[in-house]
Every structure is written in structure tokens, then in C-alpha cells.
Design a protein around this motif. Structure first.
Motif, PDB file in Angstrom:
ATOM      1  N   UNK A 193       0.824  -1.215   0.000  1.00  0.00           N
ATOM      2  CA  UNK A 193       0.000   0.000   0.000  1.00  0.00           C
ATOM      3  C   UNK A 193       0.855   1.261   0.000  1.00  0.00           C
ATOM      4  N   UNK A 194       2.025   1.214   0.608  1.00  0.00           N
ATOM      5  CA  UNK A 194       2.946   2.357   0.543  1.00  0.00           C
ATOM      6  C   UNK A 194       3.414   2.560  -0.898  1.00  0.00           C
ATOM      7  N   UNK A 195       3.745   1.451  -1.574  1.00  0.00           N
ATOM      8  CA  UNK A 195       4.139   1.544  -2.990  1.00  0.00           C
ATOM      9  C   UNK A 195       3.006   2.101  -3.837  1.00  0.00           C
ATOM     10  N   UNK A 196       1.790   1.748  -3.480  1.00  0.00           N
ATOM     11  CA  UNK A 196       0.640   2.297  -4.204  1.00  0.00           C
ATOM     12  C   UNK A 196       0.501   3.792  -3.953  1.00  0.00           C
ATOM     13  N   UNK A 197       0.798   4.232  -2.708  1.00  0.00           N
ATOM     14  CA  UNK A 197       0.616   5.642  -2.350  1.00  0.00           C
ATOM     15  C   UNK A 197       1.540   6.548  -3.138  1.00  0.00           C
ATOM     16  N   UNK A 198       2.763   6.103  -3.435  1.00  0.00           N
ATOM     17  CA  UNK A 198       3.647   6.994  -4.191  1.00  0.00           C
ATOM     18  C   UNK A 198       3.774   6.606  -5.658  1.00  0.00           C
ATOM     19  N   UNK A 199       2.879   5.725  -6.126  1.00  0.00           N
ATOM     20  CA  UNK A 199       2.756   5.476  -7.552  1.00  0.00           C
ATOM     21  C   UNK A 199       3.560   4.320  -8.099  1.00  0.00           C
ATOM     22  N   UNK A 200       4.370   3.640  -7.276  1.00  0.00           N
ATOM     23  CA  UNK A 200       5.193   2.547  -7.786  1.00  0.00           C
ATOM     24  C   UNK A 200       4.344   1.372  -8.238  1.00  0.00           C
ATOM     25  N   UNK A 201       3.251   1.097  -7.525  1.00  0.00           N
ATOM     26  CA  UNK A 201       2.393  -0.021  -7.897  1.00  0.00           C
ATOM     27  C   UNK A 201       1.756   0.220  -9.264  1.00  0.00           C
ATOM     28  N   UNK A 202       1.294   1.455  -9.499  1.00  0.00           N
ATOM     29  CA  UNK A 202       0.739   1.774 -10.807  1.00  0.00           C
ATOM     30  C   UNK A 202       1.773   1.695 -11.910  1.00  0.00           C
ATOM     31  N   UNK A 203       3.004   2.130 -11.605  1.00  0.00           N
ATOM     32  CA  UNK A 203       4.091   2.051 -12.580  1.00  0.00           C
ATOM     33  C   UNK A 203       4.380   0.594 -12.942  1.00  0.00           C
ATOM     34  N   UNK A 204       4.450  -0.279 -11.929  1.00  0.00           N
ATOM     35  CA  UNK A 204       4.696  -1.701 -12.190  1.00  0.00           C
ATOM     36  C   UNK A 204       3.534  -2.330 -12.953  1.00  0.00           C
ATOM     37  N   UNK A 205       2.325  -1.882 -12.657  1.00  0.00           N
ATOM     38  CA  UNK A 205       1.162  -2.423 -13.362  1.00  0.00           C
ATOM     39  C   UNK A 205       1.250  -2.115 -14.850  1.00  0.00           C
ATOM     40  N   UNK A 206       1.683  -0.894 -15.202  1.00  0.00           N
ATOM     41  CA  UNK A 206       1.864  -0.547 -16.616  1.00  0.00           C
ATOM     42  C   UNK A 206       2.977  -1.393 -17.233  1.00  0.00           C
ATOM     43  N   UNK A 207       4.045  -1.633 -16.453  1.00  0.00           N
ATOM     44  CA  UNK A 207       5.133  -2.470 -16.962  1.00  0.00           C
ATOM     45  C   UNK A 207       4.647  -3.895 -17.197  1.00  0.00           C
ATOM     46  N   UNK A 208       3.813  -4.407 -16.288  1.00  0.00           N
ATOM     47  CA  UNK A 208       3.266  -5.759 -16.462  1.00  0.00           C
ATOM     48  C   UNK A 208       2.424  -5.846 -17.733  1.00  0.00           C
ATOM     49  N   UNK A 209       1.646  -4.772 -17.989  1.00  0.00           N
ATOM     50  CA  UNK A 209       0.795  -4.763 -19.181  1.00  0.00           C
ATOM     51  C   UNK A 209       1.636  -4.640 -20.451  1.00  0.00           C
TER      52      UNK A 209
END
Length: 568
Positions: A193-209
Motif C-alpha cells: 500500500x505504501x508503494x501504491x501511495x507513491x505510484x510505484x504499484x501503478x508504474x509496475x502495473x503498466x510495466x506488467x501490461x
């Protein structure tokens, strides 16, 4: 989203929010190096100063993360790591949970506050100060990382993320202390959730896609590498194989519940029908059928029998819906269990040996490969359960592929249309009854496949293995994980199968904790842990920020696909 409490704190303590947050964070960081109690047997020995145990390293990590984001908020690093206040708040919340959970474990296990050392008061007070002060920090829009990372670096990040997930899972499974197990789960959830708060989770999600094939390959490699991280532990691999059986069955149920929107409370009966077919055609001395075909034939036969049960129960009952359908499917699950009890040669033909079931089912043997014997690979001994783990991994992969193909097909779109609005779907010319029946039969077919392997894995099959509670857990895995998604169901099945095994120290309170988990999830994330975009918008129609965010994700995905097509 700013609450009234946040507004009040910002108005009263806005100028002191940053320094107070920093003080609280530094106290959390320092508290990880302190002495927490005198008993070395608790929590991996937290009795020494400046010699942290693993649980104390988690607290140190949370403190260091909080300091990092507070510093970046006031410096030029803010562009590289945005989302300071949100990340600090997430860090504060999970610091409080982890520290106070460890404090509670010491008090409960040793019997009183007197067993605490003064050192644990440092992170306890610091985490609370950090939580309150972080609420007074000025709110900011959702963070979005704008890293300009080349493709090869994104691939390395994907590999690193899955490697971390692999080793985190291996570490979690090796924890025998229930408090440490729960604490580590909370810590990992906090990091996500911390990674999600500063955008890393979204960045990884785009990389996964963007790199779907690389992600899939890395996930497969991580899954097959898992047994090599367990040091030959049969106990851990037994849990892992049970998780895979549970997950394979839950994905089949996801077709019925997640795609078609049909509530099935007796789905465990389809798994049981496959298991009984596998047992009756096995080489067990107690098998009731004298024909012993190859196991691949038995798998197909067990799946077909389960699908036939799906058609039999579906034909008369799918003309009802809602609560009535749930009651009928619940009755079917109980009818199956009672029928298996009665096929004992006294109340009916002797096919299942009644309550005694069919024991002594031998291990599988494929082309001379005995699943019951240990094998050494790369110097690591892989036991019986590791052999079944690899087989079940292949089965789960096939089931996931079948689910994905169905979900993206015309049939899958028909199921979703039925779930959204049955009358509108029928008006558009969709064969409502036929697609419902296909969902029941298809889901039952997949459960039957898993059941035939389960019979050999468990060595015996008895009616009491297929009670209503098992169906409830399967349904909970689908709902908690995320209906209509594969990753969500796999995660939900893993958690719900792993928690009862590792929380045995709670004894009779395990169901209470399970109920609390359901309530919390339905309150704060009703769409599930890994939800589809459609489900998120359905359950959060009033959340305009979420709608805007999802629209942006859809636009980015479509743009990525167009670029890929243009390059091709």
C-alpha cells in the motif's frame, strides 16, 4: 480523500505536522534497535539492544521509509518520489499495527504488561505520534511516477518484483510462530500500500501490461522455483499443494459466480465427485470398480462426471435465481455428501464404502515417474508433495488458460451481460438458460479435474471432506480475491487456505478472525483485493477520482496496444 478529522488537525497543527511526523518516525526507527522483553523465546529473540530480530527489522524498515518520504517532501527529490503525505500516512498506519501487534503478543503470551521492557514504548509512542501528525499533513492528489525507464530496466523490475514475491512467500511459509506469521503479512501488505501511495504499484502495473509475455514467463519460473526454496520440507509443500487444489477449484467457481453471477453454495460437491471417480478407478485395494485405466483417462472421466452433475443440478434449478438458487445449490451439496454416505452396500450399492470412504489410494505413476518417491534435483531433495505440486501447477496453468480464453470470448461476454442485467441480455438475443447451464457445467468440469488429483494426493476420500463449510470458503476466496479475475482468486485462495494452517494457535477463534476479515474487506474493499475495473466502478459509483483514474488506465492501455500494433 480528506476527512473532517484531517481538516481539523490541519487547521490546528498544520505548521507542526511535518516536524512531529519526523519525530514520531525517528522514534519508530530507533525503537527497532531497543530491547522489547526479557524472554528470548518470543518473536525470534527481541531481548538485545542494537541486535534486532527479524520483527524489529520490519519496524526499522517502516521507520526508514517514513523518514525517506518526509525528507523528499521538503527537498528536490519530491519529483522522483511523489505522494509524500499519502505514503507517510500509510507508513504510520502499518507502523502502529505492526508495533502494537508485537506488543500485544508479548503481553498475551507472557501474561501481563509487566513483561514488557521500556524499549518497546519508544516505537509504540512514536508510531502513534506519527499517525496523528501525518493526518495533519496537507493533502495532495494521487501520486503518479513519471520515471523515464528503458524497456530492459522495466523487465528487470518485473523480475525483481516476482523474485521478492517468491522469497516473501517462502519466508512466510517457513514461519511456525503465528504472531510472526501475521506480523509479516501485515508488514508486506503495508509495503504494497505504501508503494501504491507513491505510484510505484501503478508504474509496475503498466510495466506488467506492456511486457505481458515477460511477466507471464517470470511468474511461471517463480512458481516452479518455489519448491527449491523450502529445503525439502514436506509440511510446507503439503500446504502449497492444498493451496493449488483449492485455487484450481476456486477458479472454476469463478466462472459461475464471477462471470455469470450465479450464487453456488454447493460447489464442493463437484470437487468431491471428481475425487470419488479418481478413487474408484484407482489401484487401491478398497476400490469398488475393477477397471483401472490410465490416469489421464480417469481425469477426463472424473471431469465429465462432474460436468454431468452440473447439468443435472443446473437444468431444473437455473430457472430460479437469487436466494432461491443459493438454497437449491446448498441442498445439492448436502445431498451429495449424504449420498456418498449411503452408498455403502447396505443403504445402496457399495460404491463408496459409506462413511469409511476409500482409503489406501496409491500414488500416481506417470511413465515410470513415481510421485510417492523423493527425487533429487540440483542437489535439493524434492519429496512426495513437491512432485504433486508440479503436477498441480500444470493443471492450474491449464485452468487459468481456459478461464482467460472463456472470459475474452463471445461466451464470456455473454456471461458478463447476464450478470449485469439478465433481462437486457435476453432482449439482445443472448441464450440465457443455455449460457447459465454452460457456466455450471464448465465450472464443474474444472473442479472435477482437480478432484481426481486430490484423491491421490490425500491418499483417501471420505464424505466428511466435502461439507458446506468448504463451499463457503471457496466462495469467500472468489469474493475476497476479486470476482471475475484470475490473480484475485489465486491470492484469495492462497490466503484463505494458508491462514487456518498457520493460525492454529488461535484454536477456536480462527472462524471469528475469518469473520472479522470478511467484514473489514466488505467495508473497505468490497470489490476484492485484485478487482476488475468494471467491479470497482460498480461498487464505487460515487468515487469520481477512481472513475477518472480507471479511465486514464484504460486510455493508456489502449494507446500501448496501438503502439504495439503499429510497431508490428
Amino acid at each position: 480523500m480528506t476527512t473532517k478529522l484531517d481538516s481539523f488537525l490541519q487547521a490546528r497543527f498544520g505548521k507542526l505536522a511535518w516536524p512531529l511526523s519526523l519525530v514520531g518516525t525517528l522514534l519508530v526507527l530507533l525503537g527497532g534497535f531497543m530491547r522489547w522483553t526479557y524472554d528470548r523465546s518470543l518473536l525470534g529473540d527481541v531481548t538485545l539492544y542494537f541486535n534486532p530480530a527479524p520483527v524489529q527489522y520490519w519496524v526499522i524498515a517502516l521507520g526508514a521509509i517514513g523518514v525517506l518520504f518526509l525528507i523528499t517532501q521538503r527537498t528536490g527529490l519530491r519529483r522522483a518520489l511523489p505522494g509524500g503525505p499519502a505514503a507517510v500516512r500509510a507508513t504510520a498506519i502499518f507502523s502502529v499495527i505492526v508495533v502494537w501487534m508485537m506488543l500485544a503478543s508479548i503481553v498475551i503470551q507472557l501474561g501481563g504488561l509487566v513483561n514488557l521492557e521500556p524499549g518497546i514504548a519508544v516505537p509504540a509512542v512514536g508510531s502513534l505520534l506519527m499517525l496523528v501528525a501525518s493526518r495533519a499533513l496537507p493533502s495532495e492528489p494521487p501520486a503518479k511516477l513519471n520515471w523515464n525507464v528503458p524497456g530492459w530496466a522495466q523487465i528487470l523490475m518485473i523480475a525483481a518484483a516476482l523474485a521478492l514475491a517468491l522469497f516473501a512467500g517462502a519466508y512466510l511459509l517457513n514461519q511456525d510462530d503465528g504472531w510472526v506469521f501475521v506480523g509479516f503479512m501485515v508488514f508486506v501488505t503495508g509495503l504494497v500500500l505504501i508503494c501504491r501511495a507513491f505510484g510505484l504499484l501503478g508504474f509496475l502495473n503498466h510495466a506488467f501490461v506492456d511486457y505481458r509475455r515477460v511477466t507471464l514467463l517470470a511468474a511461471v519460473v517463480a512458481a516452479f522455483a518455489f519448491p527449491f526454496t523450502q529445503n525439502g520440507s514436506d509440511a510446507n509443500m503439503s500446504i502449497a499443494t492444498q493451496v493449488l487444489i483449492f485455487a484450481a477449484t476456486a477458479i472454476g467457481l469463478n466462472i459461475v459466480v464471477g462471470l455469470a453471477g450465479l450464487l453456488d453454495l454447493g460447489y464442493i460437491a463437484f470437487l468431491g465427485s471428481g475425487a470419488y471417480v479418481g478413487a474408484m478407478f484407482s489401484n487401491s485395494a478398497f476400490a469398488t470398480i475393477g477397471w483401472h485405466p490410465p490416469f489421464l483417462v480417469v481425469m477426463v472421466f472424473g471431469a465429465v462426471v462432474a460436468a454431468c452433475f452440473g447439468l443435472i443440478i443446473g437444468s431444473p434449478t437455473l430457472r430460479v435465481s437469487g436466494d432461491y438458487l443459493a438454497i437449491v445449490t446448498l441442498a445439492f451439496g448436502e445431498i451429495f455428501r449424504l449420498t456418498m454416505n449411503n452408498l455403502d452396500g447396505t443403504n445402496g450399492p457399495n460404491l463408496t464404502h459409506g462413511p469409511n470412504g476409500i482409503p489406501s489410494i496409491p500414488d500416481l505413476n506417470f511413465f515410470g515417474f513415481d510421485f510417492g518417491q523423493p527425487h533429487t534435483v540440483f542437489g535439493i531433495v524434492l519429496g512426495r508433495f513437491a512432485n504433486y505440486y508440479f503436477l498441480l501447477l500444470v493443471l492450474v496453468g491449464a485452468i487459468v488458460l481456459a478461464f482467460a480464453r472463456l472470459n475474452n470470448s463471445r461466451i464470456g461476454r455473454g456471461w458478463v451481460a447476464i450478470r449485469e442485467d439478465e433481462r437486457a441480455a435476453e432482449a439482445m438475443g443472448i441464450n440465457i438458460f443455455g449460457l447459465k447451464l454452460l457456466a455450471f457445467a464448465g465450472g464443474a468440469f474444472l473442479a472435477g479435474l482437480a478432484g481426481t488429483i486430490k484423491a491421490h494426493h490425500d491418499v483417501s476420500v471420505t464424505p466428511d471432506q466435502y461439507q458446506f463449510l468448504e463451499s463457503a470458503f471457496l466462495l469467500a476466496a472468489v469474493v475476497l480475491g476479486g470476482m471475475g479475475t484470475v490473480g484475485g482468486v489465486l491470492l484469495g485462495a492462497t490466503i484463505l487456505k494458508l491462514l487456518p494452517e498457520k493460525l492454529r494457535f488461535f484454536a477456536d477463534y480462527r472462524l471469528l478472525l475469518f469473520g472479522l476479515l470478511l467484514v473489514v474487506m466488505m467495508r473497505f474493499r468490497p470489490e476484492g483485493m485484485i478487482a476488475s475495473r468494471r467491479r470497482q466502478l460498480e461498487l464505487h459509483e460515487e468515487d469520481e477520482e477512481l472513475a477518472t483514474e480507471l479511465d486514464t488506465q484504460v486510455a493508456d492501455t489502449e494507446l500501448t496496444d496501438q503502439v504495439g500494433v503499429a510497431k508490428a
